[in-house]
Design a protein around this motif. Structure first.
Motif, PDB file in Angstrom:
ATOM      1  N   TYR A 149      27.020  58.371  30.697  1.00 56.32           N
ATOM      2  CA  TYR A 149      28.165  58.177  31.575  1.00 56.32           C
ATOM      3  C   TYR A 149      29.443  58.306  30.748  1.00 56.32           C
ATOM      4  N   LYS A 150      30.402  59.063  31.262  1.00 54.55           N
ATOM      5  CA  LYS A 150      31.706  59.165  30.604  1.00 54.55           C
ATOM      6  C   LYS A 150      32.766  59.460  31.660  1.00 54.55           C
ATOM      7  N   LEU A 151      34.011  59.346  31.264  1.00 54.57           N
ATOM      8  CA  LEU A 151      35.102  59.553  32.219  1.00 54.57           C
ATOM      9  C   LEU A 151      35.211  61.015  32.634  1.00 54.57           C
ATOM     10  N   ALA A 152      35.460  61.208  33.925  1.00 57.66           N
ATOM     11  CA  ALA A 152      35.752  62.539  34.440  1.00 57.66           C
ATOM     12  C   ALA A 152      37.262  62.773  34.387  1.00 57.66           C
ATOM     13  N   ALA A 153      37.680  63.951  34.777  1.00 56.31           N
ATOM     14  CA  ALA A 153      39.112  64.248  34.844  1.00 56.31           C
ATOM     15  C   ALA A 153      39.753  63.464  35.989  1.00 56.31           C
ATOM     16  N   ASN A 154      41.016  63.119  35.824  1.00 55.88           N
ATOM     17  CA  ASN A 154      41.807  62.431  36.854  1.00 55.88           C
ATOM     18  C   ASN A 154      41.149  61.151  37.349  1.00 55.88           C
ATOM     19  N   PRO A 155      40.871  60.199  36.461  1.00 58.30           N
ATOM     20  CA  PRO A 155      40.277  58.939  36.907  1.00 58.30           C
ATOM     21  C   PRO A 155      41.264  58.128  37.734  1.00 58.30           C
ATOM     22  N   ALA A 156      40.744  57.148  38.424  1.00 58.87           N
ATOM     23  CA  ALA A 156      41.583  56.252  39.224  1.00 58.87           C
ATOM     24  C   ALA A 156      42.580  55.515  38.328  1.00 58.87           C
ATOM     25  N   VAL A 157      43.685  55.089  38.923  1.00 57.65           N
ATOM     26  CA  VAL A 157      44.659  54.273  38.209  1.00 57.65           C
ATOM     27  C   VAL A 157      44.062  52.878  37.994  1.00 57.65           C
ATOM     28  N   LEU A 158      44.186  52.377  36.775  1.00 60.97           N
ATOM     29  CA  LEU A 158      43.603  51.084  36.429  1.00 60.97           C
ATOM     30  C   LEU A 158      44.558  49.942  36.769  1.00 60.97           C
ATOM     31  N   VAL A 159      44.036  48.954  37.504  1.00 61.51           N
ATOM     32  CA  VAL A 159      44.751  47.710  37.779  1.00 61.51           C
ATOM     33  C   VAL A 159      43.804  46.568  37.415  1.00 61.51           C
ATOM     34  N   VAL A 160      44.310  45.540  36.751  1.00 58.05           N
ATOM     35  CA  VAL A 160      43.467  44.463  36.238  1.00 58.05           C
ATOM     36  C   VAL A 160      43.747  43.175  36.997  1.00 58.05           C
ATOM     37  N   ARG A 161      42.674  42.482  37.382  1.00 52.36           N
ATOM     38  CA  ARG A 161      42.827  41.165  38.000  1.00 52.36           C
ATOM     39  C   ARG A 161      42.396  40.088  37.011  1.00 52.36           C
ATOM     40  N   PRO A 162      43.340  39.316  36.463  1.00 57.69           N
ATOM     41  CA  PRO A 162      42.981  38.165  35.644  1.00 57.69           C
ATOM     42  C   PRO A 162      42.505  37.020  36.520  1.00 57.69           C
ATOM     43  N   ARG A 163      41.987  35.997  35.900  1.00 56.47           N
ATOM     44  CA  ARG A 163      41.549  34.827  36.648  1.00 56.47           C
ATOM     45  C   ARG A 163      42.736  34.087  37.272  1.00 56.47           C
ATOM     46  N   GLY A 164      42.437  33.258  38.279  1.00 57.00           N
ATOM     47  CA  GLY A 164      43.471  32.476  38.938  1.00 57.00           C
ATOM     48  C   GLY A 164      43.981  31.354  38.052  1.00 57.00           C
ATOM     49  N   TRP A 165      45.131  30.806  38.430  1.00 59.72           N
ATOM     50  CA  TRP A 165      45.757  29.759  37.624  1.00 59.72           C
ATOM     51  C   TRP A 165      44.875  28.531  37.454  1.00 59.72           C
ATOM     52  N   HIS A 166      43.937  28.299  38.348  1.00 57.53           N
ATOM     53  CA  HIS A 166      43.147  27.065  38.327  1.00 57.53           C
ATOM     54  C   HIS A 166      41.986  27.101  37.353  1.00 57.53           C
ATOM     55  N   LEU A 167      41.651  28.275  36.820  1.00 55.44           N
ATOM     56  CA  LEU A 167      40.424  28.409  36.031  1.00 55.44           C
ATOM     57  C   LEU A 167      40.707  28.270  34.535  1.00 55.44           C
ATOM     58  N   PRO A 168      39.999  27.371  33.849  1.00 55.51           N
ATOM     59  CA  PRO A 168      40.193  27.213  32.405  1.00 55.51           C
ATOM     60  C   PRO A 168      39.346  28.214  31.621  1.00 55.51           C
ATOM     61  N   GLU A 169      39.723  28.419  30.374  1.00 55.32           N
ATOM     62  CA  GLU A 169      38.904  29.182  29.431  1.00 55.32           C
ATOM     63  C   GLU A 169      38.601  28.265  28.248  1.00 55.32           C
TER      64      GLU A 169
END
Length: 539
Positions: free
Chosen positions: A155-175
């Protein structure tokens, strides 16, 4: 099993766990950046969580959410958000999924306009999952991500991949694995901080962000905190002010009363709001947990066409377009059904109907959970939305009141619906405890949000059984049989046995999941989040 510990300089930031393979990710400079985020912003985060608890106590005592009197001027005055960058002006179909390597490649290659890489509801926050996910995204941003499966497929990236958007965890969740000055960091700051430290400059050089989805916000002050975090990161990393962009998920009932305010707080960086339908239903249940006249029928009957969800989605469209922001539709959780063409066709017809409703209402795009649904959603939006978006659809016909946003729909609770809630909550929790945060169950992709609906509904139905509640949702089966704890305990035991003997994900954690679900369901108060007590049980 004890978790091996390793201390990384510079103290006083400590990373707990086996980090030997992540030296290039957890560099001294990256850790110093995280520590600074914590010291600057975690006190405010904790104060905002305390404010959440105070509001919930008032609602538990009989109050109801409402539009804020102190922010009336924001709602009534004319203002616009900053212009949307070119990379995000056409978002007609977005695909979401966890930050697992093969899934990232498949999602970026799916033909969707945007891929939301999810550190939150579809990921279990083990240390390895979170750090592997960060490393996978570094490779994705660089364009070098590749994967070879055990059966030899590449598996590898094809041409013109989707735009990447990242969802971090919510404010309530500790690490808990990251501590600064002896305190655990917020999961949100770890996810955001590592991603921007390693990728922001590369993305900005290509006019690709960094871009984010922000989850679980309940108030404009929580959005202001995110805005300040992004402004600080831009300054520290030498980025242009306002280059970081965010789409906010309106997936809590309190946030539905503050859409204008949230957009205003992030107006320099926000590009839209999203109808996070499953979390929104869960938040309705949780926010109104002590209001016995506002029960919901089983999940299958709570579709986006019921009045309180229709009002919420139309208010979101009207609010966003008035401010020049995108109004994104919700998730289609269906996955292909192999071997049963009739059932598969019925599932796909539901997807088509849902996406047609969204585009005709004025949404600028939609979500799917599986690559096979991308062409279906794309065809509908292409046919009904020939331009890149529908910002010109102002929905002046829409007027939404507090009562409409709070009105519970009528319906029933069937034996099958009750049993399904027990099964979904159990199987998802077991898989989550085993490190898998996104699970196919009965041809639906279940994540933390849908599991939360299942266990919250069980709690309400069982604790209010026999009380005088709304006639709209009778707390008995259609044949008049009662819904009670004995029935729940019996169903939980039966599903636990079946799961224990199966090959389903998390089968060996079936008993742990059952104990946790029983504890949460028998408790006198509905717990705020399943993932908080479950987090303590992760290896």
């Amino acid at each position: 099993m004890a978790v091996p510990q390793e201390r990384l300089d510079p103290s006083p930031l400590t990373v707990h766990g086996n980090t030997a393979a992540y030296g290039s990710l957890l560099t001294p400079d990256a850790l110093a950046f995280l520590a600074e985020l914590h010291r600057r912003f975690d006190g405010r985060r904790r104060a905002l969580l305390a404010a959440r608890a105070e509001r919930q106590a008032a609602w538990d005592a009989g109050a109801l959410p409402d539009f804020r009197a102190d922010t009336r001027a924001i709602r009534e005055n004319a203002w616009q958000v900053a212009p949307v960058p070119a990379a995000l002006r056409d978002r007609r179909v977005e695909i979401t999924g966890p930050v697992e390597r093969k899934m990232i490649i498949n999602a970026l290659n799916s033909g969707a306009k945007v891929f939301m890489a999810d550190f939150e509801d579809s990921s279990t926050p083990t240390l390895a999952n979170q750090l592997d996910g960060q490393r996978n995204l570094i490779d994705a941003v660089a364009g070098t991500i590749a994967y070879r499966s055990p059966d030899g497929r590449n598996y590898k990236l094809a041409a013109n991949p989707a735009v990447l958007v990242v969802r971090p965890r919510g404010w309530h969740l500790p690490e808990r694995h990251f501590e600064v000055d002896g305190e655990p960091m917020a999961g949100a700051l770890v996810d955001f901080g590592l991603f921007v430290f390693h990728n922001a400059n590369a993305l900005q050089a290509r006019d690709r962000g960094p871009y984010f989805y922000l989850p679980k916000l309940e108030a404009m002050e929580e959005a202001t905190l995110w805005n300040d975090v992004m402004a600080h990161a831009e300054a520290e990393l030498g980025l242009p002010r306002g280059c970081m962009k965010a789409t906010v998920l309106i997936e809590t009932l309190p946030a539905a009363f503050q859409m204008d305010e949230i957009l205003h707080a992030l107006r320099e960086r926000v590009v839209g709001l999203n109808c996070g339908r499953w979390d929104y239903i869960f938040s309705y249940l949780k926010t109104l947990r002590c209001h016995r006249d506002r029960l919901l029928p089983e999940r299958g009957q709570v579709q986006m066409t019921v009045p309180f969800l229709k009002a919420y989605s139309e208010l979101l469209i009207k609010t966003c377009h008035r401010r020049g922001a995108f109004a994104m539709g919700g998730m289609a959780a269906q996955i292909p059904i192999k071997g049963d063409e009739a059932a598969n066709q019925a599932a796909l017809d539901k997807v088509r109907a849902d996406k047609l409703r969204e585009v005709q209402a004025g949404h600028d795009g939609t979500w799917v959970a599986h690559p096979a649904l991308v062409p279906i959603a794309m065809e509908i939006f292409d046919r009904h939305m020939p331009g890149p978006n529908q910002l010109d659809v102002m929905r002046g016909d829409v007027t939404v009141s507090r009562c409409q946003l709070l009105a519970a729909p009528c319906g029933t609770i069937t034996r099958a619906g009750f049993d399904n809630n027990v099964e979904v909550a159990l199987r998802y929790t077991a898989a989550w405890l085993d490190g898998l945060g996104c699970v196919p169950i009965h041809h639906l992709m279940e994540d933390a949000a849908t599991a939360e609906i299942a266990r919250a509904q069980l709690w309400q139905w069982l604790h209010y059984a026999g009380d005088t509640v709304s006639d709209c949702v009778p707390l008995e089966f259609p044949d008049g049989a009662p819904i009670d704890m004995a029935l729940f305990d019996q169903a939980l035991a039966a599903h636990t046995h079946r799961l224990r003997e199966s090959t389903h994900p998390g089968a060996h954690r079936a008993d742990d999941a059952a104990r946790l679900l029983a504890q949460l369901t028998h408790a006198d108060q509905l717990g705020s989040f399943l993932t908080l007590p479950a987090y303590a049980q992760l290896a």
